[in-house]
Design an enzyme around this catalytic site. Structure first.
Site, PDB file in Angstrom:
ATOM      1  CG  LEU A 123     -35.670  34.784  41.918  1.00 49.14           C
ATOM      2  CD1 LEU A 123     -35.843  36.157  42.556  1.00 49.14           C
ATOM      3  CD2 LEU A 123     -36.631  33.787  42.563  1.00 49.14           C
ATOM      4  CB  SER A 147     -30.228  33.725  63.928  1.00 48.86           C
ATOM      5  OG  SER A 147     -31.276  33.721  64.871  1.00 48.86           O
ATOM      6  CG  HIS A 162     -35.955  20.420  58.766  1.00 47.35           C
ATOM      7  ND1 HIS A 162     -35.952  21.733  59.182  1.00 47.35           N
ATOM      8  CD2 HIS A 162     -35.307  19.723  59.739  1.00 47.35           C
ATOM      9  CE1 HIS A 162     -35.326  21.818  60.342  1.00 47.35           C
ATOM     10  NE2 HIS A 162     -34.926  20.620  60.711  1.00 47.35           N
ATOM     11  N   GLY A 173     -39.268  23.117  63.028  1.00 48.20           N
ATOM     12  CA  GLY A 173     -39.341  22.192  64.153  1.00 48.20           C
ATOM     13  C   GLY A 173     -40.650  22.353  64.915  1.00 48.20           C
ATOM     14  CG  ASP A 180     -36.629  30.025  63.040  1.00 42.36           C
ATOM     15  OD1 ASP A 180     -36.396  28.799  63.074  1.00 42.36           O
ATOM     16  OD2 ASP A 180     -36.471  30.778  64.015  1.00 42.36           O
ATOM     17  NE  ARG A 227     -33.117  33.738  68.024  1.00 46.58           N
ATOM     18  CZ  ARG A 227     -34.064  33.281  68.834  1.00 46.58           C
ATOM     19  NH1 ARG A 227     -34.622  34.071  69.723  1.00 46.58           N
ATOM     20  NH2 ARG A 227     -34.460  32.021  68.756  1.00 46.58           N
TER      21      ARG A 227
HETATM   22  C1  IPE Z   1     -31.741  30.636  61.868  1.00 47.76           C
HETATM   23  O1  IPE Z   1     -32.655  29.835  62.530  1.00 47.76           O
HETATM   24  C2  IPE Z   1     -31.020  29.859  60.812  1.00 47.76           C
HETATM   25  C3  IPE Z   1     -31.819  29.419  59.683  1.00 47.76           C
HETATM   26  C4  IPE Z   1     -33.070  29.716  59.465  1.00 47.76           C
HETATM   27  C5  IPE Z   1     -31.120  28.626  58.716  1.00 47.76           C
HETATM   28  P1  IPE Z   1     -32.288  29.124  63.907  1.00 47.76           P
HETATM   29  O2  IPE Z   1     -33.502  28.394  64.340  1.00 47.76           O
HETATM   30  O3  IPE Z   1     -31.042  28.340  63.775  1.00 47.76           O
HETATM   31  O4  IPE Z   1     -31.990  30.384  64.842  1.00 47.76           O
HETATM   32  P2  IPE Z   1     -31.964  30.526  66.429  1.00 47.76           P
HETATM   33  O5  IPE Z   1     -31.016  29.491  66.929  1.00 47.76           O
HETATM   34  O6  IPE Z   1     -33.343  30.275  66.934  1.00 47.76           O
HETATM   35  O7  IPE Z   1     -31.521  31.921  66.694  1.00 47.76           O
HETATM   36  C1  IPE Z   2     -35.572  26.482  60.503  1.00 48.53           C
HETATM   37  O1  IPE Z   2     -36.432  25.782  61.330  1.00 48.53           O
HETATM   38  C2  IPE Z   2     -34.742  25.569  59.632  1.00 48.53           C
HETATM   39  C3  IPE Z   2     -33.319  25.527  59.998  1.00 48.53           C
HETATM   40  C4  IPE Z   2     -32.734  26.261  60.901  1.00 48.53           C
HETATM   41  C5  IPE Z   2     -32.493  24.581  59.269  1.00 48.53           C
HETATM   42  P1  IPE Z   2     -35.989  25.266  62.757  1.00 48.53           P
HETATM   43  O2  IPE Z   2     -35.466  23.880  62.617  1.00 48.53           O
HETATM   44  O3  IPE Z   2     -35.059  26.214  63.400  1.00 48.53           O
HETATM   45  O4  IPE Z   2     -37.376  25.240  63.520  1.00 48.53           O
HETATM   46  P2  IPE Z   2     -37.648  25.656  65.041  1.00 48.53           P
HETATM   47  O5  IPE Z   2     -37.078  27.025  65.220  1.00 48.53           O
HETATM   48  O6  IPE Z   2     -36.970  24.644  65.889  1.00 48.53           O
HETATM   49  O7  IPE Z   2     -39.129  25.624  65.153  1.00 48.53           O
HETATM   50 MG    MG Z   3     -35.356  27.839  64.579  1.00 44.83          MG
END
Ligand code: IPE
Ligand code: IPE
Ligand code: MG
Length: 246
Positions: free
Chosen positions: A131, A196, A37, A23, A20, A194
Site C-alpha cells: 500500500l 474542505s 486527535h 474534536g 474529521d 463538504r
Molecule cells: C478538514 O477538516 C481537514 C482535515 C480533515 C485535515 P476540517 O475540520 O478542518 O474542515 P472544516 O473546517 O470543518 O470544513
Molecule cells: C479532524 O478533526 C482533524 C483535523 C482537522 C486535524 P477536527 O479537529 O476537525 O474535529 P472536529 O471537526 O472539530 O470535530
Molecule cells: Mg473538523
C-alpha cells in the site's frame, strides 16, 4: 462479515479520506481536542491495515489542511508533535505491513524537526511495495492547483514547455499527485458534507461516501462498508446506463 461482501475484482485503486470529527469525539468523551486527535491514530492504523488487506494501492489521508494553520497555536503545535510521535512509533509497523509512506502538501511550511521526521519515514519505507500511504499535510486543493500553474508558467517562460503542448495529462503531471491515479472513492467522516479544499482536480469523477461516524471511531470494517457501497454504484462518466452495461 462485511469483508465477504466486497468483490475482490473491483477494489478501488485509490481511496481518499477526510478524517474529521476528532474534536467532537473528544468533547463527547469529556476530554480536550488533543485527546481526540490522539485517539484518531488508532483509526489510521486500522484502515491502513484494512486497505492493505483488500489490495487498495493508494490511500490518501487528509491529516492537516492549509486552513488548519489558523487553529489555536496550542492545537497546531500539539498536532505537529502528535504527527512526529505517530510516525516514529508506527514506522516498524508500516515496514512490517510493506507500506510505503509518501506526503503531499506544502511541507516546507512545517518546522524543521517535523520535516526531518517526515523525510526519514519516506526514505525508510521507500522500498516497500504494498500500500502507498499518502499523507496530505499542509495541503489544500487550491494550493496544489496553484503550485502546478506556477511550475507550468516557469517552464513556459524558460521555453521548456510550449503552450500548445498543455493538456490534461501535462497539467496533472505537475500536481503533487503526479503518477497517482485519481481516487475512485472519497470518504468523509463526522457527518459533514463538504470537501474542505481537499483534492479538487483529482476528485472530478470520484464517488463520495459521507458517514456520521466520528474519525476516532472509524475502523477497517467501516472502510469495507464504504467500499461495498461504492461497488453497488454505477459509474457512468457521462455515458448512459445502457452504454456502461454493454
Ligand atoms: C478538514 O477538516 C481537514 C482535515 C480533515 C485535515 P476540517 O475540520 O478542518 O474542515 P472544516 O473546517 O470543518 O470544513
Ligand atoms: C479532524 O478533526 C482533524 C483535523 C482537522 C486535524 P477536527 O479537529 O476537525 O474535529 P472536529 O471537526 O472539530 O470535530
Ligand atoms: Mg473538523
Amino acid at each position: 462479515m462485511i469483508i465477504d461482501q466486497i468483490k475482490t475484482k473491483c477494489i478501488p485503486r485509490h481511496v481518499a479520506v477526510i478524517m474529521d470529527g476528532n474534536g467532537r469525539w473528544a468533547e463527547l468523551h469529556g476530554n480536550d481536542r488533543i485527546y481526540g486527535h490522539r485517539q484518531g491514530v488508532d483509526a489510521v492504523r486500522s484502515i491502513v491495515e484494512g486497505a492493505g488487506e483488500i489490495g487498495v494501492e493508494y490511500l490518501t489521508l487528509y491529516a492537516f489542511s492549509t486552513e488548519n494553520w489558523d487553529r489555536p497555536k496550542e492545537e497546531v503545535n500539539a498536532l505537529m508533535s502528535l504527527l512526529v510521535d505517530a510516525i516514529v512509533k508506527e514506522i516498524d509497523n508500516l515496514n512490517e505491513k510493506n507500506v510505503r509512506m509518501r506526503v503531499i502538501g506544502n511541507i516546507g511550511s512545517f518546522p524543521e524537526y517535523v520535516q526531518t521526521k517526515l523525510m526519514e519515514a519516506i526514505e525508510n519505507t521507500s522500498d516497500n511495495t504494498g500500500l502507498n500511504l499518502i499523507l496530505a499535510l499542509s495541503y489544500s486543493g487550491r494550493w496544489d492547483i496553484l503550485q502546478a500553474v506556477k511550475q507550468i508558467a516557469d517552464k513556459l517562460t524558460s521555453g521548456r514547455l510550449q503552450e500548445n503542448k498543455i493538456n490534461e495529462s501535462v497539467f496533472m503531471s505537475h500536481l503533487s499527485t503526479a503518477g497517482i491515479p485519481d481516487p475512485e472513492l472519497l470518504i468523509r467522516t463526522s457527518g459533514e458534507n463538504r470537501i474542505s479544499n481537499f483534492l479538487l482536480w483529482q476528485i472530478a469523477y470520484s464517488e463520495f461516501y459521507f458517514t456520521p461516524i466520528l474519525w476516532p471511531d472509524f475502523r477497517k470494517e467501516n472502510l469495507f462498508e464504504a467500499i461495498a457501497d461504492f461497488q453497488r454504484r454505477e459509474r457512468r462518466f457521462g455515458k448512459t446506463s445502457e452504454q456502461i452495461r454493454s
